[in-house]
Write an enzyme that holds these catalytic residues in place. Sequence first.
Site, PDB file in Angstrom:
ATOM      1  N   LYS A 110       0.742  -1.197   0.070  1.00 28.35           N
ATOM      2  CA  LYS A 110       0.058   0.022   0.049  1.00 28.35           C
ATOM      3  C   LYS A 110       0.765   1.157  -0.082  1.00 28.35           C
ATOM      4  O   LYS A 110       2.129   1.117   0.632  1.00 28.35           O
ATOM      5  CB  LYS A 110      -0.804  -0.062   1.302  1.00 28.35           C
ATOM      6  CG  LYS A 110      -2.159   0.824   1.274  1.00 28.35           C
ATOM      7  CD  LYS A 110      -3.093   0.124   0.235  1.00 28.35           C
ATOM      8  CE  LYS A 110      -4.612   0.427   0.676  1.00 28.35           C
ATOM      9  NZ  LYS A 110      -5.397  -0.558   0.258  1.00 28.35           N
TER      10      LYS A 110
HETATM   11  N1  GLU Z   1      -7.280  -0.387  -2.991  1.00 25.59           N
HETATM   12  C1  GLU Z   1      -8.148  -1.705  -3.271  1.00 25.59           C
HETATM   13  C2  GLU Z   1      -7.970  -2.476  -1.883  1.00 25.59           C
HETATM   14  O1  GLU Z   1      -7.815  -1.903  -0.850  1.00 25.59           O
HETATM   15  C3  GLU Z   1      -7.579  -2.336  -4.345  1.00 25.59           C
HETATM   16  C4  GLU Z   1      -6.080  -2.601  -4.388  1.00 25.59           C
HETATM   17  C5  GLU Z   1      -5.623  -3.461  -5.737  1.00 25.59           C
HETATM   18  O2  GLU Z   1      -6.544  -3.439  -6.738  1.00 25.59           O
HETATM   19  O3  GLU Z   1      -4.495  -3.559  -5.974  1.00 25.59           O
HETATM   20  O4  GLU Z   1      -8.398  -3.770  -1.905  1.00 25.59           O
END
Ligand code: GLU
Length: 421
Positions: A110
Amino acid sequence: MQTTAQAELSSFELVRHYFHLAADELALQDDLRDVLLRPYREVQVAIPMRLRDGRIRTFSGYRVQHNGARGPFKGGVRFHPEVDLDEFRALAGLMTWKTAIAGIPFGGAKGGIDCDPRLLDAAELEKLTRAYMQRIDKVLGPTRDIPAPDVNTNAQVMAWMMDEYGKGHGYTPAIVTGKPIALEGSYGREAATARGLVYLFREAAPTVNLVPSEATVAIQGFGNVGSWVGRLMQQLGARVIAVSDATGSIRAERGLDTGALAAYVRGGGRLAEYEADGVEAIGGEEFLATPCDVFVPAALGGMIHASNVHLLDCRLLLEGANGPTTPQADLALQERGVFIVPDVMANAGGVVVSYFEWVQNLQHFRWDEREVNERLGTIMRRAYREVSERAARKPGTSLRVAAFSLGIERVVEAARLRGNF
Ligand code: GLU
């Protein structure tokens, strides 16, 4: 990040707490817990930028790669003024467990920037995004780490990131997911997180004697996830009777026209000022206390906590946000018999369709939306079945603990087989 004055735990502590509950179930030793909790790599960068008013503001950019035993690191990019390294550590960890629970070949990551995008114009946002991408470029790659949208980022932001990466590496659509359709984005990706939630709602409904087409729904947060949950729930015949966001809350006993509401918000309208027949503005506490069958937190972390959980009046909590429920609130809801479908499983639809997008990009081939949605349904239902079966093995086990322990088990197995420890 503390999103409310009363939030008793940061996201970091929250995720650690749930991790340890599941690790206790698995009787995992302390040394292994340490390996699994510690991020593989943490990148923090300074991004100085001259703003319209002539001042230079130095933003902080982050990318935390938590665990890559099961595949390339994967996870969103969040733009929010209150983010910090600890929050990204927690959210990256959640992605590791989420991808493992869904059974897709990714690890967890993240990242993001501590900016308030509402205070930046489009040109500044683009400049900031590109500068961030330049600084983290070295640790990314379609076989290393693949970013995606998260809070306050979207397909346009992904397009800039892809373009910036391409300057040094050549055309590489598989470097980010959640791109616009015109740039090899996947059909169905924008609604995917919400669609996954609705698939799981249909699986969970019988457990609490709910008929999906007759359910009433309250949604906290009306961004990408919340607004799509509203529209898809309505398609199912359910009634969305209350919605809230950072600007305020509204209620409509007969049900909201969520398509119209989504168009209004997308056009820059403030939710609290939305006017339509039968719609009334209400206070934040009144919103939380709205009697409903399904409550969907789809805003930020820690929004349901010890000081407000008593207000909730629902049968099912369908977690669209990451880390919306603190451990104290989680326990209080379970004691009251509220059935919780936890974030790590419930909101996996986004990253599952990101996986499909990546697969399509690697082949430069496109699936139609029906195929994307069907495959998403298959994966979400499989995850739900595997997690419920695990919970059923020991009476009293929550889906959250079962989901975390399934994820942890899969990561440990992969790491062992690779000889990572
Ligand atoms: N931001 C989304 C999550 O928290 C998607 C992450 C992604 O598709 O890599 O799952």
